[in-house]
Design a protein around this motif. Structure first.
Motif, PDB file in Angstrom:
ATOM      1  N   ARG A 145       1.961   7.391  -6.501  1.00  0.00           N
ATOM      2  CA  ARG A 145       0.997   8.422  -6.841  1.00  0.00           C
ATOM      3  C   ARG A 145       1.406   9.771  -6.247  1.00  0.00           C
ATOM      4  NH1 ARG A 145      -5.285   9.574  -5.325  1.00  0.00           N
ATOM      5  NH2 ARG A 145      -5.572  11.129  -6.960  1.00  0.00           N
TER       6      ARG A 145
ATOM      7  N   GLN B 138      -1.226  11.915   0.342  1.00  0.00           N
ATOM      8  CA  GLN B 138      -1.026  12.823  -0.787  1.00  0.00           C
ATOM      9  C   GLN B 138      -0.441  14.146  -0.311  1.00  0.00           C
ATOM     10  OE1 GLN B 138      -1.125  10.680  -3.520  1.00  0.00           O
ATOM     11  NE2 GLN B 138      -2.054  12.394  -4.575  1.00  0.00           N
TER      12      GLN B 138
ATOM     13  N   ARG C  66      -6.687   2.260  -8.234  1.00  0.00           N
ATOM     14  CA  ARG C  66      -5.961   1.263  -7.455  1.00  0.00           C
ATOM     15  C   ARG C  66      -5.787   1.718  -6.011  1.00  0.00           C
ATOM     16  NH1 ARG C  66      -5.337  -3.792  -6.239  1.00  0.00           N
ATOM     17  NH2 ARG C  66      -3.224  -4.416  -5.706  1.00  0.00           N
ATOM     18  N   GLN C  67      -5.411   2.957  -5.818  1.00  0.00           N
ATOM     19  CA  GLN C  67      -5.211   3.487  -4.476  1.00  0.00           C
ATOM     20  C   GLN C  67      -6.514   3.470  -3.675  1.00  0.00           C
ATOM     21  OE1 GLN C  67      -4.329   7.698  -4.111  1.00  0.00           O
ATOM     22  NE2 GLN C  67      -2.771   7.307  -2.572  1.00  0.00           N
TER      23      GLN C  67
ATOM     24  N   LEU D 151      -3.621   5.359 -11.531  1.00  0.00           N
ATOM     25  CA  LEU D 151      -3.260   5.002 -10.160  1.00  0.00           C
ATOM     26  C   LEU D 151      -4.393   5.247  -9.166  1.00  0.00           C
ATOM     27  CD1 LEU D 151       0.309   6.617 -10.077  1.00  0.00           C
ATOM     28  CD2 LEU D 151      -0.190   4.164 -10.045  1.00  0.00           C
ATOM     29  N   GLN D 152      -5.265   6.189  -9.465  1.00  0.00           N
ATOM     30  CA  GLN D 152      -6.265   6.637  -8.497  1.00  0.00           C
ATOM     31  C   GLN D 152      -7.227   5.518  -8.092  1.00  0.00           C
ATOM     32  OE1 GLN D 152      -8.214  10.822  -8.127  1.00  0.00           O
ATOM     33  NE2 GLN D 152      -9.432   9.705  -9.625  1.00  0.00           N
TER      34      GLN D 152
ATOM     35  N   VAL E  64       0.838  -1.206   0.000  1.00  0.00           N
ATOM     36  CA  VAL E  64       0.000   0.000   0.000  1.00  0.00           C
ATOM     37  C   VAL E  64       0.869   1.251   0.000  1.00  0.00           C
ATOM     38  CG1 VAL E  64      -1.771   1.279   1.254  1.00  0.00           C
ATOM     39  CG2 VAL E  64      -1.891  -1.208   1.136  1.00  0.00           C
TER      40      VAL E  64
ATOM     41  N   VAL F 228       2.088   2.147  -3.465  1.00  0.00           N
ATOM     42  CA  VAL F 228       1.110   2.858  -4.288  1.00  0.00           C
ATOM     43  C   VAL F 228       1.028   4.324  -3.859  1.00  0.00           C
ATOM     44  CG1 VAL F 228      -1.315   2.978  -4.972  1.00  0.00           C
ATOM     45  CG2 VAL F 228      -0.210   0.758  -4.698  1.00  0.00           C
ATOM     46  N   HIS F 229       1.031   4.577  -2.543  1.00  0.00           N
ATOM     47  CA  HIS F 229       1.011   5.948  -2.048  1.00  0.00           C
ATOM     48  C   HIS F 229       2.225   6.730  -2.560  1.00  0.00           C
ATOM     49  CE1 HIS F 229      -2.464   5.403   0.379  1.00  0.00           C
ATOM     50  NE2 HIS F 229      -1.899   4.764   1.385  1.00  0.00           N
TER      51      HIS F 229
ATOM     52  N   ILE G  83      -5.735   8.301   2.048  1.00  0.00           N
ATOM     53  CA  ILE G  83      -5.339   8.832   0.741  1.00  0.00           C
ATOM     54  C   ILE G  83      -5.016  10.310   0.837  1.00  0.00           C
ATOM     55  CG2 ILE G  83      -6.175   9.365  -1.586  1.00  0.00           C
ATOM     56  CD1 ILE G  83      -7.797   6.738  -1.430  1.00  0.00           C
TER      57      ILE G  83
END
Length: 298
Positions: free
Chosen positions: A79, A193, A179-180, A176-177, A72, A75-76, A189
């Motif tokens: 993105r 970000q 999936r996140q 990506l959005q 996880v 992915v963070h 999220i």
């Protein structure tokens, strides 16, 4: 039943995009005051401070301890890095370009996402996608003609190039959005970000992020609040509906960009811009009319 199930996520997405439209206008003012880099850096700090308690409370309520898993976090991180460069280039161009025009140019992002999905997810690019690409590029050409025609200006051309570069990164961000959103809560999220934006921009902050005055701090705080609300709303919606359903709603951002630009910066919406956005939206919608999903991650 499927369309009915998507009704609430669609409404939430529209609300989130309206917040993003207002945020773009506030960030344009902040970017004029302290530069695009400084505006993004300080917004990241304020946004992370706003979201940290909410994220921590959400994790305790869910009974989750510690940091997110390595998968996880990856992915963070990806993105977050994409979003930072995307946003800095967008706001750099926005300072030099009317808001409605900048938003119209950014509309090529969903179309680029088709090709990124093909490259990243192994999907086939259809003939409709190719035809839609040509139509959308014609729209970009209509808008760009104003930059290279009689109203040529160096700043205008630089702004156009920056917006188009940002659109390419925004396309990756769209892939990506979804999936996140499937892996993390809206609070998580929004926190990552903001926090990662602050961390990634920190090395250059000494040179590129001047200390804001009191009035600019208020503008940055407003931008951070709008961005965090938008990220949470979109995160909630993308976890409950497919990207192919929600991505076309990005085009409503043109309405908010035109309205904010007109009210806050007295920017007129030209016929050339309207013609260009019509071609771009038509091309993207034509390209996306496929039976199989094209933005879903494997």
């Amino acid at each position: 039943m499927r369309r009915h199930a998507n009704f609430v996520p669609i409404l939430v997405t529209l609300l989130g995009l309206s917040f993003f439209g207002a945020m773009d206008g506030v960030m344009k003012a902040a970017s004029i005051a302290v530069g695009p880099y400084g505006a993004m850096f300080w917004r990241g700090l304020v946004g992370a401070a706003m979201m940290a308690p909410l994220w921590w409370h959400q994790r305790r309520r869910a009974g989750t301890k510690g940091w997110p898993s390595r998968a996880v976090l990856r992915v963070h991180l990806i993105r977050g890095a994409v979003a930072v460069v995307m946003a800095v280039t967008f706001f750099y161009g926005l300072v030099r370009t009317p808001m409605a025009e900048a938003m119209a140019l950014s509309f090529i992002a969903p179309l680029i996402a088709l090709y990124l999905a093909a490259a990243m997810l192994g999907e086939t690019v259809s003939r409709k996608a190719v035809g839609g690409s040509l139509l959308a590029l014609a729209g970009v050409g209509v808008i760009a003609a104003g930059k290279f025609g009689g109203n040529y200006s160096h700043d205008g051309v630089v702004g156009l190039v920056a917006i188009l570069a940002s659109a390419v990164l925004y396309a990756w961000n769209l892939v990506l959005q979804r999936r996140q959103a499937q892996l993390a809560s809206p609070e998580e999220i929004a926190f990552f970000q903001a926090a990662l934006g602050f961390v990634f921009l920190a090395p250059g902050a000494v040179f590129l992020a001047p200390w804001p005055d009191l009035a600019t701090w208020g503008v940055i705080a407003a931008a951070a609040a709008l961005a965090m609300m938008s990220l949470m709303l979109l995160g909630w919606a993308y976890a409950r509906a497919e990207a192919q359903v929600l991505v076309p709603l990005e085009y409503t951002a043109f309405i908010w960009a035109a309205l904010v630009g007109w009210l806050a910066f007295a920017e007129p919406v030209t016929l050339r811009t309207l013609a260009g956005v019509t071609l771009i939206v038509a091309g993207c919608l034509f390209a996306s009319r496929r039976d199989e999903p094209h933005l879903e991650p494997t």
